[in-house]
Design a protein around this motif. Structure first.
Motif, PDB file in Angstrom:
ATOM      1  N   HIS A 177       0.806  -1.217   0.000  1.00 44.89           N
ATOM      2  CA  HIS A 177       0.000   0.000   0.000  1.00 44.89           C
ATOM      3  C   HIS A 177       0.844   1.276   0.000  1.00 44.89           C
ATOM      4  CE1 HIS A 177      -2.989  -2.676   2.360  1.00 44.89           C
ATOM      5  NE2 HIS A 177      -3.190  -2.807   1.066  1.00 44.89           N
ATOM      6  N   PHE A 178       0.239   2.336  -0.500  1.00 45.81           N
ATOM      7  CA  PHE A 178       0.790   3.695  -0.407  1.00 45.81           C
ATOM      8  C   PHE A 178      -0.329   4.672  -0.725  1.00 45.81           C
ATOM      9  CE2 PHE A 178       1.346   2.325  -4.762  1.00 45.81           C
ATOM     10  CZ  PHE A 178       1.042   3.441  -5.535  1.00 45.81           C
ATOM     11  N   GLN A 179      -0.078   5.945  -0.461  1.00 45.84           N
ATOM     12  CA  GLN A 179      -1.005   7.010  -0.842  1.00 45.84           C
ATOM     13  C   GLN A 179      -0.295   7.929  -1.825  1.00 45.84           C
ATOM     14  OE1 GLN A 179      -4.142   7.360   2.817  1.00 45.84           O
ATOM     15  NE2 GLN A 179      -3.069   9.169   2.254  1.00 45.84           N
ATOM     16  N   ARG A 180      -1.070   8.499  -2.742  1.00 44.68           N
ATOM     17  CA  ARG A 180      -0.525   9.341  -3.809  1.00 44.68           C
ATOM     18  C   ARG A 180      -0.607  10.837  -3.486  1.00 44.68           C
ATOM     19  NH1 ARG A 180      -0.559   6.643  -8.923  1.00 44.68           N
ATOM     20  NH2 ARG A 180      -1.655   4.665  -8.866  1.00 44.68           N
TER      21      ARG A 180
ATOM     22  N   ALA B 222      -3.576   3.685  -2.898  1.00 41.95           N
ATOM     23  CA  ALA B 222      -3.156   2.920  -4.062  1.00 41.95           C
ATOM     24  C   ALA B 222      -2.324   1.735  -3.571  1.00 41.95           C
ATOM     25  CB  ALA B 222      -2.352   3.795  -5.013  1.00 41.95           C
ATOM     26  N   GLY B 223      -1.948   0.901  -4.503  1.00 43.06           N
ATOM     27  CA  GLY B 223      -1.134  -0.242  -4.117  1.00 43.06           C
ATOM     28  C   GLY B 223      -0.601  -0.991  -5.320  1.00 43.06           C
ATOM     29  N   ILE B 224       0.189  -1.989  -5.010  1.00 41.74           N
ATOM     30  CA  ILE B 224       0.804  -2.876  -5.996  1.00 41.74           C
ATOM     31  C   ILE B 224       0.503  -4.299  -5.566  1.00 41.74           C
ATOM     32  CG2 ILE B 224       2.973  -3.604  -7.081  1.00 41.74           C
ATOM     33  CD1 ILE B 224       4.145  -0.940  -5.957  1.00 41.74           C
ATOM     34  N   LEU B 225       0.246  -5.160  -6.514  1.00 42.62           N
ATOM     35  CA  LEU B 225      -0.039  -6.563  -6.221  1.00 42.62           C
ATOM     36  C   LEU B 225       1.148  -7.208  -5.509  1.00 42.62           C
ATOM     37  CD1 LEU B 225      -2.171  -8.795  -6.606  1.00 42.62           C
ATOM     38  CD2 LEU B 225      -0.932  -9.432  -8.696  1.00 42.62           C
TER      39      LEU B 225
ATOM     40  N   LYS C  76      -6.731  -7.393  -6.132  1.00 43.22           N
ATOM     41  CA  LYS C  76      -7.019  -6.723  -7.417  1.00 43.22           C
ATOM     42  C   LYS C  76      -6.059  -5.581  -7.719  1.00 43.22           C
ATOM     43  CE  LYS C  76     -11.878  -7.886  -7.130  1.00 43.22           C
ATOM     44  NZ  LYS C  76     -13.235  -7.412  -6.888  1.00 43.22           N
ATOM     45  N   LEU C  77      -5.032  -5.404  -6.897  1.00 40.25           N
ATOM     46  CA  LEU C  77      -4.083  -4.311  -7.122  1.00 40.25           C
ATOM     47  C   LEU C  77      -3.287  -4.557  -8.408  1.00 40.25           C
ATOM     48  CD1 LEU C  77      -2.790  -3.775  -3.479  1.00 40.25           C
ATOM     49  CD2 LEU C  77      -4.275  -2.241  -4.804  1.00 40.25           C
ATOM     50  N   PRO C  78      -2.837  -3.485  -9.078  1.00 43.94           N
ATOM     51  CA  PRO C  78      -2.088  -3.632 -10.327  1.00 43.94           C
ATOM     52  C   PRO C  78      -0.627  -4.007 -10.076  1.00 43.94           C
ATOM     53  CG  PRO C  78      -2.259  -1.321  -9.761  1.00 43.94           C
ATOM     54  CD  PRO C  78      -3.083  -2.085  -8.724  1.00 43.94           C
ATOM     55  N   LEU C  79       0.029  -4.382 -11.151  1.00 44.94           N
ATOM     56  CA  LEU C  79       1.482  -4.589 -11.141  1.00 44.94           C
ATOM     57  C   LEU C  79       2.156  -3.224 -11.144  1.00 44.94           C
ATOM     58  CD1 LEU C  79       1.780  -7.383 -13.864  1.00 44.94           C
ATOM     59  CD2 LEU C  79       1.534  -7.680 -11.389  1.00 44.94           C
TER      60      LEU C  79
END
Length: 181
Positions: free
Chosen positions: A62-65, A144-147, A172-175
């Motif tokens: 996880h992270f925030q933009r 936001a996040g990354i798989l 369901k997070l993206p690459l």
């Protein structure tokens, strides 16, 4: 406090001085002046979060933009986790690289994660209490996040895939390669 910069610039591993006797123990997990001196920046933490997890729960990455991006200071109060940090800062020499560290109530280590890094952890014990300070408020529109299993990251979570417990949202997070910058 012993502090070591991780292979990812700006991300620090910290080990507090622990004072133990027959009554139990004491350690200082955070003291603003010392912390700012250690990381070479003034960090204004505004929110403390605590999560409870059972063995096999994987939270992240996880992270925030944008303006809601968060720096974090994380540690484990009960149990043990595998903590993973991924550099997602465009132009960084370690972009797409990750570091892992075991955090536990026994080793009492902390990790400072600056803005621009994704973060996740895997609960390795039956009960985990995970605590973290953030320098920006949670903003659901900025999350936001990354798989976690992005093959481009090559993270070994050190637990069998069928033992992992993830939220539908995290699955369901993206690459990383598919993230908008």
């Amino acid at each position: 406090m012993k502090i070591t910069e991780s292979p990812i610039k700006g991300c620090f591993f910290m080990e507090p001085m622990v004072f133990e006797d027959e009554r139990g123990l004491f350690y200082e997990a955070y003291q603003k002046n010392r912390f700012d001196d250690y990381v070479g920046d003034k960090v204004n933490f505004v929110q403390d979060n605590v999560s409870f997890s059972k063995k096999g729960v994987l939270r992240g990455l996880h992270f925030q933009r944008g303006n809601s991006a968060q720096a974090k200071l994380v540690h484990v109060i009960k149990g043990k986790v595998l903590d993973v940090i991924v550099d997602i800062r465009q132009g960084s020499p370690t972009f797409g690289k990750h570091v892992k560290i075991e955090l536990s109530a026994i080793n009492r280590k902390l990790v400072y994660i600056p803005k621009g890094l994704a973060h996740g952890f895997l609960a390795l014990t039956d009960e985990v209490i995970f605590a973290y300070k953030c320098d920006a408020y949670y903003d659901p529109k900025s999350e936001a996040g990354i798989l976690y299993s992005d093959p481009g990251l090559g993270i070994d979570w050190e637990m069998a895939e069928d033992s992992l417990i993830l939220s539908e949202k995290d699955l369901k997070l993206p690459l990383l390669k598919d993230l908008d910058s």
